[in-house]
Design a protein around this motif. Structure first.
Motif, PDB file in Angstrom:
ATOM      1  N   ILE A   1       0.833  -1.201   0.000  1.00 56.26           N
ATOM      2  CA  ILE A   1       0.000   0.000   0.000  1.00 56.26           C
ATOM      3  C   ILE A   1       0.869   1.253   0.000  1.00 56.26           C
ATOM      4  O   ILE A   1       0.614   2.211  -0.731  1.00 56.26           O
ATOM      5  CB  ILE A   1      -0.959  -0.005   1.216  1.00 56.26           C
ATOM      6  CG1 ILE A   1      -1.973  -1.155   1.090  1.00 56.26           C
ATOM      7  CG2 ILE A   1      -1.706   1.329   1.321  1.00 56.26           C
ATOM      8  CD1 ILE A   1      -2.853  -1.344   2.310  1.00 56.26           C
ATOM      9  N   LYS A   2       1.929   1.231   0.794  1.00 49.49           N
ATOM     10  CA  LYS A   2       2.856   2.375   0.840  1.00 49.49           C
ATOM     11  C   LYS A   2       3.534   2.584  -0.507  1.00 49.49           C
ATOM     12  O   LYS A   2       3.738   3.717  -0.946  1.00 49.49           O
ATOM     13  CB  LYS A   2       3.901   2.154   1.927  1.00 49.49           C
ATOM     14  CG  LYS A   2       3.360   2.211   3.342  1.00 49.49           C
ATOM     15  CD  LYS A   2       4.477   1.979   4.352  1.00 49.49           C
ATOM     16  CE  LYS A   2       3.942   1.994   5.778  1.00 49.49           C
ATOM     17  NZ  LYS A   2       5.033   1.732   6.772  1.00 49.49           N
ATOM     18  N   LYS A   3       3.860   1.491  -1.184  1.00 55.13           N
ATOM     19  CA  LYS A   3       4.568   1.591  -2.461  1.00 55.13           C
ATOM     20  C   LYS A   3       3.731   2.256  -3.540  1.00 55.13           C
ATOM     21  O   LYS A   3       4.272   2.829  -4.491  1.00 55.13           O
ATOM     22  CB  LYS A   3       4.991   0.191  -2.936  1.00 55.13           C
ATOM     23  CG  LYS A   3       6.153  -0.414  -2.153  1.00 55.13           C
ATOM     24  CD  LYS A   3       6.534  -1.770  -2.727  1.00 55.13           C
ATOM     25  CE  LYS A   3       7.726  -2.358  -1.983  1.00 55.13           C
ATOM     26  NZ  LYS A   3       8.124  -3.681  -2.536  1.00 55.13           N
ATOM     27  N   THR A   4       2.416   2.184  -3.416  1.00 52.73           N
ATOM     28  CA  THR A   4       1.561   2.826  -4.424  1.00 52.73           C
ATOM     29  C   THR A   4       1.654   4.343  -4.337  1.00 52.73           C
ATOM     30  O   THR A   4       1.332   5.041  -5.298  1.00 52.73           O
ATOM     31  CB  THR A   4       0.090   2.416  -4.259  1.00 52.73           C
ATOM     32  OG1 THR A   4      -0.406   2.907  -3.001  1.00 52.73           O
ATOM     33  CG2 THR A   4      -0.065   0.901  -4.324  1.00 52.73           C
ATOM     34  N   GLY A   5       2.050   4.837  -3.173  1.00 50.37           N
ATOM     35  CA  GLY A   5       2.168   6.278  -2.993  1.00 50.37           C
ATOM     36  C   GLY A   5       0.845   6.994  -2.819  1.00 50.37           C
ATOM     37  O   GLY A   5       0.785   8.226  -2.845  1.00 50.37           O
ATOM     38  N   VAL A   6      -0.212   6.248  -2.636  1.00 53.80           N
ATOM     39  CA  VAL A   6      -1.551   6.844  -2.476  1.00 53.80           C
ATOM     40  C   VAL A   6      -1.772   7.230  -1.017  1.00 53.80           C
ATOM     41  O   VAL A   6      -1.616   6.397  -0.128  1.00 53.80           O
ATOM     42  CB  VAL A   6      -2.653   5.873  -2.939  1.00 53.80           C
ATOM     43  CG1 VAL A   6      -4.030   6.495  -2.738  1.00 53.80           C
ATOM     44  CG2 VAL A   6      -2.449   5.505  -4.395  1.00 53.80           C
ATOM     45  N   SER A   7      -2.150   8.472  -0.771  1.00 55.42           N
ATOM     46  CA  SER A   7      -2.370   8.939   0.596  1.00 55.42           C
ATOM     47  C   SER A   7      -3.794   8.636   1.050  1.00 55.42           C
ATOM     48  O   SER A   7      -4.679   8.370   0.225  1.00 55.42           O
ATOM     49  CB  SER A   7      -2.130  10.448   0.674  1.00 55.42           C
ATOM     50  OG  SER A   7      -3.084  11.140  -0.105  1.00 55.42           O
ATOM     51  N   LYS A   8      -4.016   8.698   2.354  1.00 51.27           N
ATOM     52  CA  LYS A   8      -5.340   8.401   2.901  1.00 51.27           C
ATOM     53  C   LYS A   8      -6.393   9.386   2.423  1.00 51.27           C
ATOM     54  O   LYS A   8      -7.573   9.068   2.370  1.00 51.27           O
ATOM     55  CB  LYS A   8      -5.286   8.396   4.423  1.00 51.27           C
ATOM     56  CG  LYS A   8      -4.516   7.224   5.017  1.00 51.27           C
ATOM     57  CD  LYS A   8      -4.583   7.230   6.527  1.00 51.27           C
ATOM     58  CE  LYS A   8      -3.831   6.040   7.111  1.00 51.27           C
ATOM     59  NZ  LYS A   8      -3.884   6.012   8.594  1.00 51.27           N
ATOM     60  N   GLY A   9      -5.981  10.587   2.068  1.00 48.83           N
ATOM     61  CA  GLY A   9      -6.936  11.587   1.610  1.00 48.83           C
ATOM     62  C   GLY A   9      -7.319  11.458   0.146  1.00 48.83           C
ATOM     63  O   GLY A   9      -8.225  12.144  -0.318  1.00 48.83           O
TER      64      GLY A   9
ATOM     65  N   GLU B   1       8.794   0.088  -9.346  1.00 46.27           N
ATOM     66  CA  GLU B   1       8.291   1.412  -8.985  1.00 46.27           C
ATOM     67  C   GLU B   1       7.176   1.852  -9.932  1.00 46.27           C
ATOM     68  O   GLU B   1       6.158   2.404  -9.498  1.00 46.27           O
ATOM     69  CB  GLU B   1       9.438   2.421  -9.022  1.00 46.27           C
ATOM     70  CG  GLU B   1       9.023   3.825  -8.612  1.00 46.27           C
ATOM     71  CD  GLU B   1      10.194   4.794  -8.635  1.00 46.27           C
ATOM     72  OE1 GLU B   1       9.933   6.013  -8.509  1.00 46.27           O
ATOM     73  OE2 GLU B   1      11.352   4.334  -8.787  1.00 46.27           O
ATOM     74  N   GLU B   2       7.344   1.590 -11.214  1.00 45.60           N
ATOM     75  CA  GLU B   2       6.331   1.957 -12.202  1.00 45.60           C
ATOM     76  C   GLU B   2       5.047   1.150 -11.993  1.00 45.60           C
ATOM     77  O   GLU B   2       3.935   1.676 -12.146  1.00 45.60           O
ATOM     78  CB  GLU B   2       6.864   1.710 -13.613  1.00 45.60           C
ATOM     79  CG  GLU B   2       7.953   2.679 -14.043  1.00 45.60           C
ATOM     80  CD  GLU B   2       8.563   2.311 -15.379  1.00 45.60           C
ATOM     81  OE1 GLU B   2       9.010   3.221 -16.097  1.00 45.60           O
ATOM     82  OE2 GLU B   2       8.588   1.091 -15.707  1.00 45.60           O
ATOM     83  N   ILE B   3       5.213  -0.119 -11.648  1.00 44.49           N
ATOM     84  CA  ILE B   3       4.045  -0.989 -11.438  1.00 44.49           C
ATOM     85  C   ILE B   3       3.193  -0.483 -10.285  1.00 44.49           C
ATOM     86  O   ILE B   3       1.961  -0.334 -10.415  1.00 44.49           O
ATOM     87  CB  ILE B   3       4.499  -2.434 -11.178  1.00 44.49           C
ATOM     88  CG1 ILE B   3       5.146  -3.016 -12.433  1.00 44.49           C
ATOM     89  CG2 ILE B   3       3.312  -3.291 -10.722  1.00 44.49           C
ATOM     90  CD1 ILE B   3       5.842  -4.334 -12.214  1.00 44.49           C
ATOM     91  N   TRP B   4       3.835  -0.167  -9.152  1.00 44.64           N
ATOM     92  CA  TRP B   4       3.071   0.272  -7.986  1.00 44.64           C
ATOM     93  C   TRP B   4       2.495   1.670  -8.178  1.00 44.64           C
ATOM     94  O   TRP B   4       1.412   1.991  -7.710  1.00 44.64           O
ATOM     95  CB  TRP B   4       3.929   0.208  -6.731  1.00 44.64           C
ATOM     96  CG  TRP B   4       4.206  -1.209  -6.320  1.00 44.64           C
ATOM     97  CD1 TRP B   4       5.401  -1.857  -6.339  1.00 44.64           C
ATOM     98  CD2 TRP B   4       3.246  -2.162  -5.874  1.00 44.64           C
ATOM     99  NE1 TRP B   4       5.247  -3.160  -5.934  1.00 44.64           N
ATOM    100  CE2 TRP B   4       3.934  -3.376  -5.636  1.00 44.64           C
ATOM    101  CE3 TRP B   4       1.870  -2.127  -5.655  1.00 44.64           C
ATOM    102  CZ2 TRP B   4       3.301  -4.526  -5.192  1.00 44.64           C
ATOM    103  CZ3 TRP B   4       1.233  -3.280  -5.200  1.00 44.64           C
ATOM    104  CH2 TRP B   4       1.948  -4.457  -4.975  1.00 44.64           C
ATOM    105  N   SER B   5       3.210   2.495  -8.918  1.00 45.12           N
ATOM    106  CA  SER B   5       2.705   3.834  -9.216  1.00 45.12           C
ATOM    107  C   SER B   5       1.462   3.736 -10.099  1.00 45.12           C
ATOM    108  O   SER B   5       0.478   4.462  -9.894  1.00 45.12           O
ATOM    109  CB  SER B   5       3.794   4.649  -9.918  1.00 45.12           C
ATOM    110  OG  SER B   5       3.295   5.924 -10.285  1.00 45.12           O
ATOM    111  N   LEU B   6       1.510   2.853 -11.084  1.00 49.46           N
ATOM    112  CA  LEU B   6       0.366   2.647 -11.967  1.00 49.46           C
ATOM    113  C   LEU B   6      -0.823   2.088 -11.202  1.00 49.46           C
ATOM    114  O   LEU B   6      -1.971   2.497 -11.420  1.00 49.46           O
ATOM    115  CB  LEU B   6       0.751   1.710 -13.106  1.00 49.46           C
ATOM    116  CG  LEU B   6      -0.338   1.398 -14.137  1.00 49.46           C
ATOM    117  CD1 LEU B   6      -0.864   2.681 -14.775  1.00 49.46           C
ATOM    118  CD2 LEU B   6       0.200   0.453 -15.208  1.00 49.46           C
TER     119      LEU B   6
END
Length: 252
Positions: A194-202, A236-241
């Protein structure tokens, strides 16, 4: 009254009046308004599941759908089935809803739904905000009435709330992902994903990322990531996507 002190004519009149009142009293006791209320008939209890479902508004086509999805309901015992339908009716569920529920969970009526029923409903109404919204959720996922309340459902919902999904977001996930409660598991590795996706709780995408990872098996996630790496994508690209579009390649 002493009839001996009266004249013969007066005595005969009183005897006739007394007899009249006795007869009137007898008939009024035996037939109190029975003739005047011919529509008051004894209520007949349904004899089998067909009559029960029809009583709940199911037509012949509905019965065909129900019995094709779960043939054993055709011979279901009337009393337990009637009891369960009474509970469902108290939640505002209709015959049409029942058809959809059986189609979704064919063995639903084989489960016990009276365990912790009142406590469960109070919890779910508070969670969904209204009985009408709960009704919508139950049609979508009847298992909300059959999950182990204390050992499965409440802990999973509490876990998502702890991670940051609650309120409207929790409702949306429970309705859109009927398997959320039964399949959810989290460990350190998943939390790292979850952290690797870079998505914040907001972020609006947070609930989708968290729920997708939550219901997916660790082995499946690893396999999907490995397959994407074979096409030249970096981790990194996979989790960002995944963070931008959680459904681009379903993990579950």
């Amino acid at each position: 009254m002493n009839f001996d002190s009266l004249s013969p004519h007066r005595t005969a009149t009183l005897h006739c009046q007394t007899l009249f009142f006795r007869i009137t009293a007898t008939y009024s006791t035996i037939c109190p308004n029975q003739v005047e209320s011919p529509n008051e008939e004894a209520i007949e209890h349904p004899r089998d599941s067909i009559e029960i479902f029809k009583q709940w508004g199911c037509c012949e086509n509905d019965l065909l759908k129900i019995f094709s999805r779960q043939p054993s309901l055709r011979n279901a015992q009337a009393t337990p089935l009637l009891s369960k339908l009474n509970l469902l009716s108290s939640l505002g569920l209709t015959g049409s809803d029942i058809v959809k529920m059986v189609n979704c969970r064919p063995r639903f009526f084989c489960s016990r739904i009276n365990n912790c029923f009142d406590e469960r409903i109070e919890f779910l109404v508070n969670l969904f905000g209204s009985r009408e919204m709960l009704r919508t959720a139950l049609v979508r996922n009847p298992s909300l009435l059959t999950y182990d309340f204390h050992n499965t459902m409440k802990p999973v919902i509490a876990l998502y709330e702890e991670i940051g999904i609650s309120g409207i977001d929790m409702i949306a996930m429970l309705i859109s992902r009927p398997t959320l409660i039964s399949r959810t598991s989290f460990n350190e590795e998943k939390m790292e994903y979850i952290k690797k996706t870079g998505v914040s709780k907001g972020s609006k995408m947070y609930k989708y990322v968290v729920s997708l990872i939550g219901i997916s098996r660790i082995e499946t996630i690893r396999e999907k990531v490995t397959n994407l790496e074979k096409f030249g994508c970096s981790e990194e690209e996979i989790w960002s996507l995944l963070g931008r579009s959680p459904y681009f390649d379903t993990l579950g």
